[in-house]
Design a protein around this motif. Structure first.
Motif, mmCIF file in Angstrom:
data_model
loop_
_atom_site.group_PDB
_atom_site.id
_atom_site.type_symbol
_atom_site.label_atom_id
_atom_site.label_comp_id
_atom_site.label_asym_id
_atom_site.label_seq_id
_atom_site.Cartn_x
_atom_site.Cartn_y
_atom_site.Cartn_z
ATOM 1 N N LEU A 306 -33.291 -22.196 11.719
ATOM 2 C CA LEU A 306 -32.547 -22.745 12.860
ATOM 3 C C LEU A 306 -32.661 -21.848 14.077
ATOM 4 O O LEU A 306 -32.800 -20.623 13.969
ATOM 5 N N SER A 307 -32.594 -22.465 15.255
ATOM 6 C CA SER A 307 -32.603 -21.689 16.491
ATOM 7 C C SER A 307 -31.241 -21.020 16.702
ATOM 8 O O SER A 307 -30.233 -21.419 16.124
ATOM 9 N N ARG A 308 -31.217 -20.022 17.565
ATOM 10 C CA ARG A 308 -30.011 -19.220 17.759
ATOM 11 C C ARG A 308 -28.837 -20.058 18.268
ATOM 12 O O ARG A 308 -27.688 -19.859 17.874
ATOM 13 N N GLY A 309 -29.089 -21.018 19.157
ATOM 14 C CA GLY A 309 -28.007 -21.775 19.766
ATOM 15 C C GLY A 309 -27.575 -23.012 19.005
ATOM 16 O O GLY A 309 -26.685 -23.738 19.470
ATOM 17 N N HIS A 310 -28.172 -23.263 17.871
ATOM 18 C CA HIS A 310 -27.825 -24.460 17.099
ATOM 19 C C HIS A 310 -26.397 -24.338 16.555
ATOM 20 O O HIS A 310 -25.962 -23.262 16.143
ATOM 21 N N ASP A 311 -25.657 -25.450 16.546
ATOM 22 C CA ASP A 311 -24.283 -25.431 16.041
ATOM 23 C C ASP A 311 -24.214 -24.983 14.586
ATOM 24 O O ASP A 311 -23.299 -24.254 14.185
ATOM 25 N N LEU A 312 -25.190 -25.414 13.798
ATOM 26 C CA LEU A 312 -25.220 -24.989 12.398
ATOM 27 C C LEU A 312 -25.438 -23.488 12.282
ATOM 28 O O LEU A 312 -24.847 -22.828 11.414
ATOM 29 N N ALA A 313 -26.271 -22.939 13.160
ATOM 30 C CA ALA A 313 -26.536 -21.501 13.121
ATOM 31 C C ALA A 313 -25.266 -20.709 13.404
ATOM 32 O O ALA A 313 -24.986 -19.695 12.758
ATOM 33 N N LYS A 314 -24.467 -21.179 14.364
ATOM 34 C CA LYS A 314 -23.209 -20.492 14.676
ATOM 35 C C LYS A 314 -22.249 -20.553 13.493
ATOM 36 O O LYS A 314 -21.567 -19.565 13.175
ATOM 37 N N ALA A 315 -22.185 -21.701 12.845
ATOM 38 C CA ALA A 315 -21.289 -21.850 11.695
ATOM 39 C C ALA A 315 -21.726 -20.968 10.529
ATOM 40 O O ALA A 315 -20.896 -20.377 9.831
#
Length: 424
Positions: A306-315
């Motif tokens: 996943l890219s850094r700004g993806h919502d899944l990445a933040k979660a």
């Protein structure tokens, strides 16, 4: 009683004999009654020395004693327990023939707060003596010049029942004008133990190894971690949207898988809720630990895609950066999987905001926090808050200071004579 028949409905005969009866029960409400209690204290003068003797005046919670303990308890519980502002209460009382000015009721709330402060301090000491605390906060708008500022209401909950303790639960609330980290750091300045909360940066100094009097051990909340994944995996919500002709949300297969794995952890927790800490730990080591390790591997694999700004990445980062806090429950049976105890305590404030809109001042916010502490603690111990407040207000002035513990909700025994007098 309805008058029975005297003749037969069929033949008109008078030879009737009772066969039985049917009883219909209807619930009805009796309008509230008000009464004025006059206390007469006669004066006597001595013919020998001219000194005047008179019985001492009874204790009144508020100056001049215009309101009794039951009325004060009703005002407090309606305002802080049922979220009915004083102006609405005043309007209702006036319609019942008892006009009370808004400022008079506000003064009564302040006087009651002062009288109940010793009980509040005992509740606070009990909460902060816990092995494990739940912590959270919510907004509490406060009146400012031409606007409202966003104040905060903080709560710390002691609830040891999940790991088999018989010690009573309690909650302590605090108010602040902002959400700076100095507030929780001040609230927990003398606390050491387990602390279950969200990942608010203001808590971070509490977990430092060099903290005095000692570090607080952070325990993560799996419910907080699950929420962003669930938002991207809510199949039922998408079905409702589709049925209503609304735009559906794009669902993520990764989020659906993560939610499924987390739900398996919660399924393991339900049967061991209320069991001793060591028993909970043993079950978690056997059943939960393999699932958590597999989940961590899965999250790292998916994060790499996943890219850094993806919502899944933040979660995913929210969990992976706090692995120690999220896996603490595997090694310590006292830790819960969620911080729901604190969120339940704050539920009343969140619901009441739509009714009372804002606190009138910082002093009003402090009083609100104090009264929420007492009312929520009473509810947690299955005690009627209004009855308890009325009895405590009536007795606290003459109660020995070294026995005030007896008036705490979990030790409270109603005063039979006072309850009978209130019902008369």
């Amino acid at each position: 009683m309805i008058d029975p028949p005297t003749v037969c409905d069929c033949c008109g005969g008078t030879q009737l004999r009772k066969l039985g009866e049917d009883v219909t029960r209807t619930l009805e409400s009796i309008p509230r009654q008000w009464k004025v209690i006059e206390t007469v204290r006669e004066k006597f003068t001595c013919r020998d020395c001219e000194k005047i003797s008179q019985p001492p005046a009874p204790f009144h919670v508020i100056p001049r004693g215009w309101a009794g303990a039951n009325l004060l308890a009703m005002i407090l519980f309606e305002k802080f327990g049922q979220h009915q502002p004083l102006n609405r209460q005043a309007e209702r009382y006036a319609r019942e023939g008892v006009p009370i000015s808004l400022s008079t009721m506000a003064d009564a709330v302040g006087a009651s707060y002062v009288a109940l402060n010793p009980i509040l301090r005992l509740v606070e000491a009990h909460v902060l003596a816990a092995e494990r605390l739940h912590g959270d906060d919510t907004t509490a708008p406060v009146l400012a010049k031409g606007k409202t500022d966003t104040g905060r209401c903080w709560v710390y909950v002691r609830d040891d029942a999940p790991f088999g303790s018989t010690l009573p639960p309690a909650a302590i609330f605090y108010y602040s004008r902002d959400r700076k980290g100095e507030h929780p750091q001040g609230h927990l300045a003398k606390y050491t133990g387990l602390f279950q909360a969200d990942a608010f940066d203001g808590y971070r100094p509490l977990y430092l190894p060099g903290r005095s009097p000692g570090p607080i051990v952070e325990a993560g909340c799996w419910v907080h971690a699950r929420r962003p994944f669930f938002a991207m995996a809510d199949l039922e919500e998408n079905a409702r949207r589709q049925a209503a002709g609304k735009k559906t949300v794009v669902l993520s297969p990764i989020a659906i898988e993560v939610v499924r794995r987390m739900d398996a952890l919660f399924d393991i927790e339900r049967p061991i809720n209320g069991k001793p800490a060591e028993q909970r730990r043993a079950v978690r080591q056997e059943l939960s630990k393999p699932l958590v390790e597999a989940l961590q591997i899965y999250l790292r694999e998916q994060r790499a895609k996943l890219s850094r700004g993806h919502d899944l990445a933040k979660a995913i980062d929210y969990i992976l950066k706090r692995c120690a806090a999220f896996t603490l429950f595997l090694d310590d049976g006292r830790v819960c999987l969620s911080n729901n105890a604190a969120e339940r305590a704050l539920r009343g404030i969140a619901l009441g905001r739509k009714s009372w809109l804002f606190c009138g001042s910082d002093r009003g916010g402090e009083r609100a926090a104090a009264m929420h502490s007492l009312i929520v603690t009473a509810k947690m111990n299955d005690v009627d808050p209004q009855a308890w407040l009325a009895d405590v207000l009536a007795r606290i002035a003459a109660y020995p200071a070294h026995r005030l513990n007896e008036l705490l909700p979990w030790n409270w025994a109603p005063n039979a004579s006072a309850m009978a007098a209130a019902a008369a």
